[in-house]
Design an enzyme around this catalytic site. Structure first.
Site, PDB file in Angstrom:
ATOM      1  N   GLU A 149       0.877  -1.158  -0.129  1.00  9.59           N
ATOM      2  CA  GLU A 149       0.051  -0.010   0.158  1.00  9.59           C
ATOM      3  C   GLU A 149       0.859   1.411  -0.144  1.00  9.59           C
ATOM      4  O   GLU A 149       1.870   1.327   0.683  1.00  9.59           O
ATOM      5  CB  GLU A 149      -0.864   0.019   1.378  1.00  9.59           C
ATOM      6  CG  GLU A 149      -1.771   1.309   1.454  1.00  9.59           C
ATOM      7  CD  GLU A 149      -2.631   1.254   2.721  1.00  9.59           C
ATOM      8  OE1 GLU A 149      -3.176   0.215   3.097  1.00  9.59           O
ATOM      9  OE2 GLU A 149      -2.768   2.221   3.248  1.00  9.59           O
ATOM     10  N   GLU A 154      -2.427  11.774   2.709  1.00 10.11           N
ATOM     11  CA  GLU A 154      -3.192  11.525   3.878  1.00 10.11           C
ATOM     12  C   GLU A 154      -3.033  12.205   5.003  1.00 10.11           C
ATOM     13  O   GLU A 154      -1.935  12.642   5.335  1.00 10.11           O
ATOM     14  CB  GLU A 154      -2.751  10.067   4.137  1.00 10.11           C
ATOM     15  CG  GLU A 154      -3.810   9.235   5.234  1.00 10.11           C
ATOM     16  CD  GLU A 154      -3.583   7.948   5.626  1.00 10.11           C
ATOM     17  OE1 GLU A 154      -2.011   7.753   5.218  1.00 10.11           O
ATOM     18  OE2 GLU A 154      -4.277   7.252   6.080  1.00 10.11           O
TER      19      GLU A 154
END
Ligand SMILES: *[C@@H]1O[C@H](CO)[C@@H](O)[C@H](O)[C@H]1NC(C)=O
Ligand SMILES: *[C@@H]1O[C@H](CO)[C@@H](O)[C@H](O)[C@H]1NC(C)=O
Ligand SMILES: *[C@@H]1O[C@H](CO)[C@@H](O)[C@H](O)[C@H]1NC(C)=O
Length: 328
Positions: A149, A154
């Site tokens: 990932e 974010e």
């Protein structure tokens, strides 16, 4: 995004932790991309192309208090659409007053195509902002965490700087010998394994404001580029007024872009085996494992705030395009 990053966020706040060293390593061997690499456009996503992405409508794996809508509902509720300026908009429901504990409508989409070693250039004009929100632009492979990932953009709540994080299977770490080969600052554990001992992955915090939240939106965002190749994973971000001409001309030359904000070197992580067949993802979740845990007052205060639609006035992604390049 896929997993808990709470511990790394808890251990270290989302602020720059120190001045990066710009003097050392700028020309360090092995840090730059291979010379004379040719980048060829593989696919561009813009406008209505994003309506062909897969609309994820399962419960949020990160426990967010959201209903991720399927495509039909997303369109009929006008939470995913192409605006008159051509940008693709994904937003959280900002009009409905909810009861206690009710989920709020939101969007999570992923690219139908998968990618392994490519250059990705994303032009993003606005990103979701506000308490309770946890937006992310990221990618992952179907067999998580083995296929890895990459969290490119974010953060949660009122964060003002971006956090870039990897999650992998065993035997991938962030090589701190390369700290001077990036402008960001490694933050928290260097073991990228999830769940591993703490499931936080290995993260790098951007050194600069304008990389997340309201400050990003005030300048109409900019371009985030990331390159996954045999040297590792590099992430650059350029604010709206400073986008390199070669990016705009679609003849990207990453070797000319200077230090990346983040560099995960392949020296301690065999990138080509840990990051395989990734779908690109945009989503905005609410509270859940990270935004809820870090919310002022904690998860129950976060949950209470979900009822008020005025908290979602600016909970909007506005994407201009993503270009994906092959290289040889
Ligand atoms: C894009 O990349 C995929 C995966 O590598 C490949 O199968 C496809 O042929 C490429 N398309 C173009 C137009 O380069
Ligand atoms: C761990 O990764 C390194 C490369 O980074 C590789 O040489 C080594 O064989 C790997 N070890 C295991 C147990 O997979
Ligand atoms: C909801 O969001 C849209 C844009 O994303 C905005 O135009 C509108 O003003 C917002 N509505 C409210 C009530 O905040």
């Amino acid at each position: 995004m896929h997993s808990l990053s709470a511990l790394s966020f808890l251990a270290l706040p989302l602020v720059a932790l120190g001045a990066p060293n710009f003097q050392v390593g700028r020309r360090q061997a092995g840090v730059q991309s291979r010379q004379a690499t040719t980048f060829t456009l593989n696919i561009t996503y813009s406008g209505a192309d994003f309506l062909e992405w897969d609309f994820f409508n399962q419960p949020d794996p990160t426990s967010g208090q959201v209903n991720f809508l399927d495509k039909a509902d997303a369109q009929s509720k006008n939470l995913a659409f192409v605006d008159t300026d051509g940008t693709f908009v994904m937003q959280v429901d900002n009009t409905t007053t909810l009861g206690p504990g009710e989920n709020r409508d939101s969007i999570r989409i992923s690219s139908p195509q998968t990618f392994t070693q490519n250059l990705f250039i994303a032009d993003i004009v606005k990103m979701p902002v506000g308490l309770t929100t946890w937006p992310a632009y990221w990618s992952f492979g179907a067999n998580w965490p083995t296929q890895g990932e990459i969290d490119v953009i974010e953060g949660v709540n009122s964060a003002t700087t971006n956090q870039m994080t990897l999650h992998t299977g065993p035997n991938c770490t962030l090589d701190t010998a390369f700290d001077s080969s990036m402008t960001g600052t490694p933050t928290g554990p260097t073991d990228c394994e999830s769940p591993g001992t703490d499931n936080s992955g290995c993260g790098i915090t951007d050194s600069s404001a304008n990389t997340f939240g309201q400050a990003f939106n005030v300048i109409n965002g900019g371009v985030t580029a990331h390159l996954v190749d045999d040297t590792g994973i590099k992430i650059w971000r350029f604010q709206r007024g400073s986008i390199p001409a070669d990016i705009t001309a679609k003849t990207p030359q990453p070797d000319t872009w200077g230090l990346p904000a983040a560099f995960f070197s392949t020296t301690t992580c065999d990138v080509k085996s840990h990051f395989v067949d990734h779908n690109l993802v945009f989503d905005t979740t609410i509270c859940g494992d990270l935004a809820g845990a870090l919310f002022p007052g904690g998860p129950s205060a976060c949950s209470a705030a979900v009822q008020d639609p005025s908290n979602y006035q600016f909970a909007t992604w506005r994407v201009s395009y993503i270009d994906v390049y092959n290289f040889s």
